[in-house]
Write a protein that holds these residues in place. Structure first.
Motif, PDB file in Angstrom:
ATOM      1  N   UNK A  85       0.804  -1.224   0.000  1.00 33.76           N
ATOM      2  CA  UNK A  85       0.000   0.000   0.000  1.00 33.76           C
ATOM      3  C   UNK A  85       0.841   1.280   0.000  1.00 33.76           C
ATOM      4  N   UNK A  86       2.044   1.207   0.552  1.00 33.04           N
ATOM      5  CA  UNK A  86       2.880   2.397   0.623  1.00 33.04           C
ATOM      6  C   UNK A  86       3.853   2.551  -0.525  1.00 33.04           C
ATOM      7  N   UNK A  87       3.806   1.620  -1.494  1.00 30.72           N
ATOM      8  CA  UNK A  87       4.792   1.639  -2.580  1.00 30.72           C
ATOM      9  C   UNK A  87       4.815   2.960  -3.356  1.00 30.72           C
ATOM     10  N   UNK A  88       3.656   3.534  -3.640  1.00 29.61           N
ATOM     11  CA  UNK A  88       3.587   4.757  -4.446  1.00 29.61           C
ATOM     12  C   UNK A  88       4.381   5.900  -3.824  1.00 29.61           C
ATOM     13  N   UNK A  89       4.389   5.970  -2.488  1.00 29.98           N
ATOM     14  CA  UNK A  89       5.091   7.056  -1.808  1.00 29.98           C
ATOM     15  C   UNK A  89       6.554   6.741  -1.512  1.00 29.98           C
ATOM     16  N   UNK A  90       6.970   5.520  -1.826  1.00 33.56           N
ATOM     17  CA  UNK A  90       8.360   5.125  -1.538  1.00 33.56           C
ATOM     18  C   UNK A  90       9.041   4.606  -2.808  1.00 33.56           C
ATOM     19  N   UNK A  91       8.893   3.333  -3.090  1.00 38.11           N
ATOM     20  CA  UNK A  91       9.507   2.774  -4.296  1.00 38.11           C
ATOM     21  C   UNK A  91       9.033   3.470  -5.551  1.00 38.11           C
ATOM     22  N   UNK A  92       7.775   3.875  -5.553  1.00 39.70           N
ATOM     23  CA  UNK A  92       7.203   4.532  -6.723  1.00 39.70           C
ATOM     24  C   UNK A  92       7.830   5.876  -7.039  1.00 39.70           C
ATOM     25  N   UNK A  93       8.464   6.492  -6.071  1.00 39.43           N
ATOM     26  CA  UNK A  93       9.143   7.766  -6.337  1.00 39.43           C
ATOM     27  C   UNK A  93      10.659   7.657  -6.152  1.00 39.43           C
ATOM     28  N   UNK A  94      11.148   6.408  -6.236  1.00 39.42           N
ATOM     29  CA  UNK A  94      12.599   6.210  -6.291  1.00 39.42           C
ATOM     30  C   UNK A  94      13.305   5.948  -4.980  1.00 39.42           C
ATOM     31  N   UNK A  95      12.567   5.781  -3.882  1.00 39.39           N
ATOM     32  CA  UNK A  95      13.202   5.497  -2.597  1.00 39.39           C
ATOM     33  C   UNK A  95      13.634   4.032  -2.564  1.00 39.39           C
ATOM     34  N   UNK A  96      14.844   3.758  -2.116  1.00 35.56           N
ATOM     35  CA  UNK A  96      15.377   2.395  -2.075  1.00 35.56           C
ATOM     36  C   UNK A  96      15.930   2.072  -0.686  1.00 35.56           C
ATOM     37  N   UNK A  97      16.320   0.825  -0.500  1.00 39.10           N
ATOM     38  CA  UNK A  97      17.030   0.378   0.697  1.00 39.10           C
ATOM     39  C   UNK A  97      18.438  -0.008   0.255  1.00 39.10           C
ATOM     40  N   UNK A  98      19.448   0.450   0.947  1.00 39.15           N
ATOM     41  CA  UNK A  98      20.832   0.195   0.527  1.00 39.15           C
ATOM     42  C   UNK A  98      21.131  -1.304   0.477  1.00 39.15           C
ATOM     43  N   UNK A  99      22.084  -1.692  -0.366  1.00 41.23           N
ATOM     44  CA  UNK A  99      22.444  -3.104  -0.539  1.00 41.23           C
ATOM     45  C   UNK A  99      22.929  -3.734   0.763  1.00 41.23           C
ATOM     46  N   UNK A 100      23.602  -2.969   1.598  1.00 41.86           N
ATOM     47  CA  UNK A 100      24.119  -3.512   2.861  1.00 41.86           C
ATOM     48  C   UNK A 100      22.976  -4.024   3.723  1.00 41.86           C
ATOM     49  N   UNK A 101      21.852  -3.307   3.762  1.00 38.52           N
ATOM     50  CA  UNK A 101      20.712  -3.717   4.576  1.00 38.52           C
ATOM     51  C   UNK A 101      19.832  -4.737   3.872  1.00 38.52           C
ATOM     52  N   UNK A 102      19.917  -4.820   2.565  1.00 40.73           N
ATOM     53  CA  UNK A 102      19.116  -5.815   1.839  1.00 40.73           C
ATOM     54  C   UNK A 102      19.824  -7.157   1.741  1.00 40.73           C
ATOM     55  N   UNK A 103      21.105  -7.125   1.378  1.00 42.32           N
ATOM     56  CA  UNK A 103      21.813  -8.367   1.066  1.00 42.32           C
ATOM     57  C   UNK A 103      22.918  -8.735   2.057  1.00 42.32           C
ATOM     58  N   UNK A 104      23.264  -7.816   2.952  1.00 42.47           N
ATOM     59  CA  UNK A 104      24.316  -8.114   3.919  1.00 42.47           C
ATOM     60  C   UNK A 104      25.692  -7.735   3.402  1.00 42.47           C
ATOM     61  N   UNK A 105      26.694  -7.914   4.271  1.00 43.78           N
ATOM     62  CA  UNK A 105      28.054  -7.523   3.916  1.00 43.78           C
ATOM     63  C   UNK A 105      29.036  -8.208   4.858  1.00 43.78           C
ATOM     64  N   UNK A 106      30.199  -8.583   4.331  1.00 42.13           N
ATOM     65  CA  UNK A 106      31.271  -9.194   5.130  1.00 42.13           C
ATOM     66  C   UNK A 106      30.790 -10.415   5.921  1.00 42.13           C
ATOM     67  N   UNK A 107      29.983 -11.251   5.274  1.00 41.35           N
ATOM     68  CA  UNK A 107      29.532 -12.477   5.919  1.00 41.35           C
ATOM     69  C   UNK A 107      28.353 -12.301   6.862  1.00 41.35           C
ATOM     70  N   UNK A 108      27.823 -11.099   6.984  1.00 40.85           N
ATOM     71  CA  UNK A 108      26.681 -10.837   7.854  1.00 40.85           C
ATOM     72  C   UNK A 108      25.431 -10.594   7.003  1.00 40.85           C
ATOM     73  N   UNK A 109      24.281 -10.964   7.526  1.00 37.63           N
ATOM     74  CA  UNK A 109      23.038 -10.772   6.794  1.00 37.63           C
ATOM     75  C   UNK A 109      22.648  -9.298   6.792  1.00 37.63           C
ATOM     76  N   UNK A 110      21.703  -8.951   5.922  1.00 32.17           N
ATOM     77  CA  UNK A 110      21.221  -7.579   5.879  1.00 32.17           C
ATOM     78  C   UNK A 110      20.616  -7.154   7.214  1.00 32.17           C
ATOM     79  N   UNK A 111      19.874  -8.059   7.847  1.00 33.26           N
ATOM     80  CA  UNK A 111      19.237  -7.743   9.127  1.00 33.26           C
ATOM     81  C   UNK A 111      20.286  -7.491  10.212  1.00 33.26           C
ATOM     82  N   UNK A 112      21.354  -8.294  10.213  1.00 34.57           N
ATOM     83  CA  UNK A 112      22.419  -8.096  11.191  1.00 34.57           C
ATOM     84  C   UNK A 112      23.102  -6.749  10.984  1.00 34.57           C
ATOM     85  N   UNK A 113      23.363  -6.399   9.724  1.00 31.26           N
ATOM     86  CA  UNK A 113      23.992  -5.109   9.418  1.00 31.26           C
ATOM     87  C   UNK A 113      23.081  -3.959   9.854  1.00 31.26           C
ATOM     88  N   UNK A 114      21.783  -4.107   9.607  1.00 29.68           N
ATOM     89  CA  UNK A 114      20.821  -3.073   9.990  1.00 29.68           C
ATOM     90  C   UNK A 114      20.834  -2.860  11.498  1.00 29.68           C
TER      91      UNK A 114
END
Length: 203
Positions: A85-114
């Motif tokens: 329901x909130x896509x139009x105000x976020x993804x729809x206008x170009x707002x994203x989530x950084x790769x570190x929080x989506x896919x993780x980094x240095x062997x840690x998950x995105x949730x752990x990095x967040x």
């Protein structure tokens, strides 16, 4: 010969009718084991593989019970799920989530990095807020903020002069003691700001 984390480094002869070998594991351990168990792929580590998988599963389970996990998932949904329901105000206008929080980094998950980047949530009244409303969800652009702080930062925020300064309705609500929704309703009905902020609310 290497299988999984094990490398056969020496032949040890037979024991109880089975050919035995010495293996070095990637974790640094050394074990003696039946050669057939290694060659068949039945055994692929000294036991550390199973232990690491258990730790990873426990970590994921613990994170899934952390309220911050759902905060992140909600942000990802608003930015990438076109059915949200909130896509139009976020993804729809170009707002994203950084790769570190989506896919993780240095062997840690995105949730752990967040969780590492944002730290503990101060209270249940705090939610994830972007400092720049046109910027992404990322460590540099996010903070934990109260409802008043978020209202002060919203794109559609209406500013009024009250008590000697320009303030948003959420801040004025806190100062005058009148419910925020009541103030919004009054302004929408055409009340003057001075009347809306001073007239006592019904019980």
């Amino acid at each position: 010969m290497k299988v999984g984390r094990l490398t056969i480094v020496d032949a040890l002869g037979s024991r109880d009718g089975h050919r035995m070998v010495a293996c070095a594991c990637e974790c640094g351990a050394r074990i003696e084991i039946r050669r057939s168990s290694v060659v068949s792929g039945h055994t692929m580590s000294c036991g550390c593989l199973k232990r690491d998988a258990l730790i990873e599963r426990q970590t994921i389970d613990n994170l899934s019970r952390d309220p911050r996990y759902f905060v992140l998932q909600n942000a990802v949904g608003r930015c990438f799920d076109t059915e949200n329901p909130g896509y139009a105000n976020y993804g729809g206008r170009g707002i994203t989530v950084c790769d570190r929080w989506r896919f993780g980094e240095d062997g840690r998950t995105g949730a752990e990095c967040f969780c590492d980047d944002m730290g503990e949530r101060p209270s249940s009244g705090h939610s994830l807020d972007r400092k720049d409303n046109d910027g992404p969800y990322s460590p540099a652009n996010c903070r934990w903020a109260t409802r008043t702080e978020q209202q002060r930062n919203t794109r559609s925020n209406a500013i009024f002069f009250y008590s000697g300064a320009d303030r948003c309705l959420a801040e004025i609500s806190d100062l005058c003691g009148i419910n925020y929704k009541t103030l919004v309703t009054r302004i929408r009905r055409g009340w003057s700001p001075s009347r809306a902020f001073s007239h006592p609310a019904n019980r």
